[in-house]
Write a protein that holds these residues in place. Structure first.
Motif, PDB file in Angstrom:
ATOM      1  N   ASP A 263      32.847  14.063   6.526  1.00  0.00           N
ATOM      2  CA  ASP A 263      32.753  15.058   7.634  1.00  0.00           C
ATOM      3  C   ASP A 263      31.229  15.807   7.799  1.00  0.00           C
ATOM      4  N   ILE A 264      30.899  16.151   6.395  1.00  0.00           N
ATOM      5  CA  ILE A 264      29.417  16.975   6.332  1.00  0.00           C
ATOM      6  C   ILE A 264      28.438  15.932   6.395  1.00  0.00           C
ATOM      7  N   GLN A 265      28.690  14.552   5.827  1.00  0.00           N
ATOM      8  CA  GLN A 265      27.527  13.667   6.012  1.00  0.00           C
ATOM      9  C   GLN A 265      27.280  13.235   7.465  1.00  0.00           C
ATOM     10  N   ALA A 266      28.255  12.837   8.265  1.00  0.00           N
ATOM     11  CA  ALA A 266      28.093  12.805   9.462  1.00  0.00           C
ATOM     12  C   ALA A 266      27.653  13.713  10.412  1.00  0.00           C
ATOM     13  N   GLN A 267      27.748  14.985  10.124  1.00  0.00           N
ATOM     14  CA  GLN A 267      27.526  16.126  11.027  1.00  0.00           C
ATOM     15  C   GLN A 267      25.867  16.441  10.543  1.00  0.00           C
ATOM     16  N   ALA A 268      25.759  16.256   9.288  1.00  0.00           N
ATOM     17  CA  ALA A 268      24.120  16.688   8.846  1.00  0.00           C
ATOM     18  C   ALA A 268      23.065  15.621   8.914  1.00  0.00           C
ATOM     19  N   GLY A 269      23.322  14.395   9.061  1.00  0.00           N
ATOM     20  CA  GLY A 269      22.424  13.359   9.273  1.00  0.00           C
ATOM     21  C   GLY A 269      21.780  13.315   7.734  1.00  0.00           C
ATOM     22  N   GLU A 270      21.097  12.014   7.979  1.00  0.00           N
ATOM     23  CA  GLU A 270      20.322  11.708   6.715  1.00  0.00           C
ATOM     24  C   GLU A 270      19.775  12.562   5.902  1.00  0.00           C
ATOM     25  N   GLN A 271      18.825  13.249   6.602  1.00  0.00           N
ATOM     26  CA  GLN A 271      17.937  14.053   5.717  1.00  0.00           C
ATOM     27  C   GLN A 271      18.435  15.232   5.435  1.00  0.00           C
ATOM     28  N   ARG A 272      19.400  15.934   6.393  1.00  0.00           N
ATOM     29  CA  ARG A 272      20.099  17.223   5.696  1.00  0.00           C
ATOM     30  C   ARG A 272      20.965  17.001   4.799  1.00  0.00           C
ATOM     31  N   TRP A 273      21.707  15.685   4.781  1.00  0.00           N
ATOM     32  CA  TRP A 273      22.574  15.433   3.921  1.00  0.00           C
ATOM     33  C   TRP A 273      21.868  15.117   2.352  1.00  0.00           C
ATOM     34  N   LYS A 274      20.931  14.515   2.354  1.00  0.00           N
ATOM     35  CA  LYS A 274      20.045  14.430   1.154  1.00  0.00           C
ATOM     36  C   LYS A 274      19.808  15.947   0.530  1.00  0.00           C
ATOM     37  N   LYS A 275      19.249  16.619   1.438  1.00  0.00           N
ATOM     38  CA  LYS A 275      18.900  18.117   0.863  1.00  0.00           C
ATOM     39  C   LYS A 275      20.080  18.919   0.364  1.00  0.00           C
ATOM     40  N   ILE A 276      21.455  18.553   1.016  1.00  0.00           N
ATOM     41  CA  ILE A 276      22.531  19.105   0.652  1.00  0.00           C
ATOM     42  C   ILE A 276      22.912  18.648  -0.762  1.00  0.00           C
ATOM     43  N   LEU A 277      22.861  17.143  -1.086  1.00  0.00           N
ATOM     44  CA  LEU A 277      23.229  16.706  -2.528  1.00  0.00           C
ATOM     45  C   LEU A 277      22.110  17.269  -3.273  1.00  0.00           C
ATOM     46  N   GLU A 278      20.971  17.381  -3.181  1.00  0.00           N
ATOM     47  CA  GLU A 278      19.939  17.959  -4.154  1.00  0.00           C
ATOM     48  C   GLU A 278      20.037  19.236  -4.493  1.00  0.00           C
ATOM     49  N   MET A 279      20.698  20.221  -3.463  1.00  0.00           N
ATOM     50  CA  MET A 279      21.125  21.623  -3.679  1.00  0.00           C
ATOM     51  C   MET A 279      22.178  21.708  -4.511  1.00  0.00           C
ATOM     52  N   ILE A 280      23.324  20.774  -4.405  1.00  0.00           N
ATOM     53  CA  ILE A 280      24.521  20.860  -5.390  1.00  0.00           C
ATOM     54  C   ILE A 280      24.169  20.461  -6.846  1.00  0.00           C
ATOM     55  N   GLU A 281      23.442  19.463  -6.676  1.00  0.00           N
ATOM     56  CA  GLU A 281      22.962  18.852  -8.202  1.00  0.00           C
ATOM     57  C   GLU A 281      22.109  20.081  -8.855  1.00  0.00           C
ATOM     58  N   SER A 282      21.114  20.637  -8.059  1.00  0.00           N
ATOM     59  CA  SER A 282      20.368  21.976  -8.872  1.00  0.00           C
ATOM     60  C   SER A 282      21.494  23.019  -9.233  1.00  0.00           C
ATOM     61  N   LYS A 283      22.233  23.371  -8.295  1.00  0.00           N
ATOM     62  CA  LYS A 283      23.337  24.469  -8.533  1.00  0.00           C
ATOM     63  C   LYS A 283      23.950  24.115  -9.811  1.00  0.00           C
ATOM     64  N   ILE A 284      24.364  22.847 -10.160  1.00  0.00           N
ATOM     65  CA  ILE A 284      25.402  22.656 -11.270  1.00  0.00           C
ATOM     66  C   ILE A 284      24.513  21.973 -12.519  1.00  0.00           C
ATOM     67  N   SER A 285      23.049  22.180 -12.311  1.00  0.00           N
ATOM     68  CA  SER A 285      22.370  21.487 -13.635  1.00  0.00           C
ATOM     69  C   SER A 285      22.508  22.158 -14.732  1.00  0.00           C
ATOM     70  N   HIS A 286      22.998  23.430 -14.900  1.00  0.00           N
ATOM     71  CA  HIS A 286      23.073  23.875 -16.181  1.00  0.00           C
ATOM     72  C   HIS A 286      24.578  24.107 -16.846  1.00  0.00           C
ATOM     73  N   LEU A 287      25.415  23.330 -16.065  1.00  0.00           N
ATOM     74  CA  LEU A 287      26.812  23.348 -16.419  1.00  0.00           C
ATOM     75  C   LEU A 287      26.971  21.746 -17.122  1.00  0.00           C
ATOM     76  N   GLN A 288      27.952  21.803 -18.312  1.00  0.00           N
ATOM     77  CA  GLN A 288      28.286  20.469 -18.846  1.00  0.00           C
ATOM     78  C   GLN A 288      29.591  19.981 -18.278  1.00  0.00           C
ATOM     79  N   THR A 289      30.450  21.033 -17.913  1.00  0.00           N
ATOM     80  CA  THR A 289      31.440  20.501 -17.146  1.00  0.00           C
ATOM     81  C   THR A 289      32.014  21.567 -15.906  1.00  0.00           C
ATOM     82  N   LEU A 290      32.543  21.133 -14.931  1.00  0.00           N
ATOM     83  CA  LEU A 290      33.110  22.358 -14.091  1.00  0.00           C
ATOM     84  C   LEU A 290      34.714  22.463 -13.973  1.00  0.00           C
ATOM     85  N   GLU A 291      34.951  23.767 -14.039  1.00  0.00           N
ATOM     86  CA  GLU A 291      36.527  24.159 -13.778  1.00  0.00           C
ATOM     87  C   GLU A 291      36.558  24.337 -12.438  1.00  0.00           C
ATOM     88  N   ILE A 292      37.013  23.476 -11.743  1.00  0.00           N
ATOM     89  CA  ILE A 292      37.490  23.554  -9.991  1.00  0.00           C
ATOM     90  C   ILE A 292      38.735  24.081  -9.786  1.00  0.00           C
TER      91      ILE A 292
END
Length: 311
Positions: A263-292
């Motif tokens: 649903d996010i991918q469809a509304q964001a479009g290709e360029q903004r979806w790529k930006k979102i994925l890059e942002m998420i990867e940056s946010k968790i870059s310092h973590l080895q595991t995530l407790e969700i």
């Protein structure tokens, strides 16, 4: 999009002009750690999307995700949604327009383009031979491949199949529980807490796509299932339970889960979806595991012996 396969305009395109065709670096299975890791090992198989094994990544040269694999000797095309390695005599088709939906459309048209041409074991479909061939594709008003139509058509096809599957199992469920039985609906949304990295990610997504309307996000947008179940006339005595649950994921699995958030991918479009994925990867870059954190919720109702009494 209102166009259909019958109404859309079609045209022939030279495969070598719309795809970059590269030789995939070959790996022999005797040198791989089979059954370990998360890297697909794709070979000249006509089955299981070309997948032969899952292997451990030992600094391999990976083929990019969202590409199409081709085995020269079996002459089969498969869409590959994640990075992968291959065996011998394999090729990779890419062009920046391939995603899950256009990829599945393209694999069928590419297979059709070589139908009854004699390619296979004995006469391999090499990259050079493929480059010079043509494929029939929908075309837009500018005479280019109509990528938007291909994606829209496959999304709609998927939707129709899902509706049929859901309707089938819904009917089976009603038949199986019968009068006096019980039905339980379970919902396990993420329990996003303010101040957490997951909360930061959600806020950043809203900043990138201000107009975003989520189908489902965290603990919000949870329907009033007590009222819905009782209102059908098929159920009585509904009660509700919930509990907290922590799911531990490594970064690869967490990022992989985001790739399926359509649903996010469809509304964001290709360029903004790529930006979102890059942002998420940056946010968790310092973590080895995530407790969700998740909030597991369940609604249980008794099947009424007077089911189907609605007016």
């Amino acid at each position: 999009m209102n166009e259909s396969l019958e109404s859309v305009k079609w045209g022939e395109f030279a495969i070598g002009e719309i795809f970059t065709i590269t030789n995939s670096k070959p790996y022999h299975k005797n040198n791989l750690k089979l059954g370990k890791g998360k890297t697909p090992y794709v070979t000249r198989s006509s089955f299981n999307n070309g997948l032969e094994y899952i292997v451990e990544n030992e600094n391999f040269t990976l083929n990019p995700k969202d590409t199409i694999s081709l085995g020269a000797e079996n002459a089969d095309f498969f869409y590959q949604g994640i990075e992968y390695i291959t065996g011998n005599k394999m090729y990779c088709l890419s062009n920046g327009k391939i995603n899950r939906y256009t990829g599945l459309f393209l694999t069928q048209t590419l297979k059709k383009s070589i139908e009854n041409c004699g390619f296979g074991y004995g006469i391999g479909l090499t990259g050079t031979r493929l480059c010079n061939r043509k494929v029939l594709l929908p075309k837009d008003s500018n005479g280019n491949p109509h990528w938007e139509f291909m994606e829209s058509f496959m999304r709609e096809l998927e939707k129709k199949h899902l509706e049929k599957i859901i309707a089938y199992y819904k009917n089976k469920l009603v038949e199986s529980i019968g009068g006096g039985g019980y039905f339980t609906a379970i919902w396990n949304p993420r329990n996003i807490l303010e101040g957490s990295v997951f909360y930061e990610i959600e806020q950043e997504i809203k900043n990138i796509v201000p107009e975003l309307a989520r189908v489902s996000s965290g603990t919000q947008n949870v329907k009033k299932w007590e009222e819905i179940l009782i209102s059908t006339g098929d159920f009585t005595d509904c009660f509700f339970m919930e509990c907290d649950y922590i799911e531990i994921m490594d970064k690869a699995r967490y990022l992989g889960a985001w790739h399926s958030v359509n649903d996010i991918q469809a509304q964001a479009g290709e360029q903004r979806w790529k930006k979102i994925l890059e942002m998420i990867e940056s946010k968790i870059s310092h973590l080895q595991t995530l407790e969700i954190p998740y909030k597991i919720r369940a609604w249980t109702a008794r099947k009424s012996s007077k089911g189907g009494s609605r007016a």
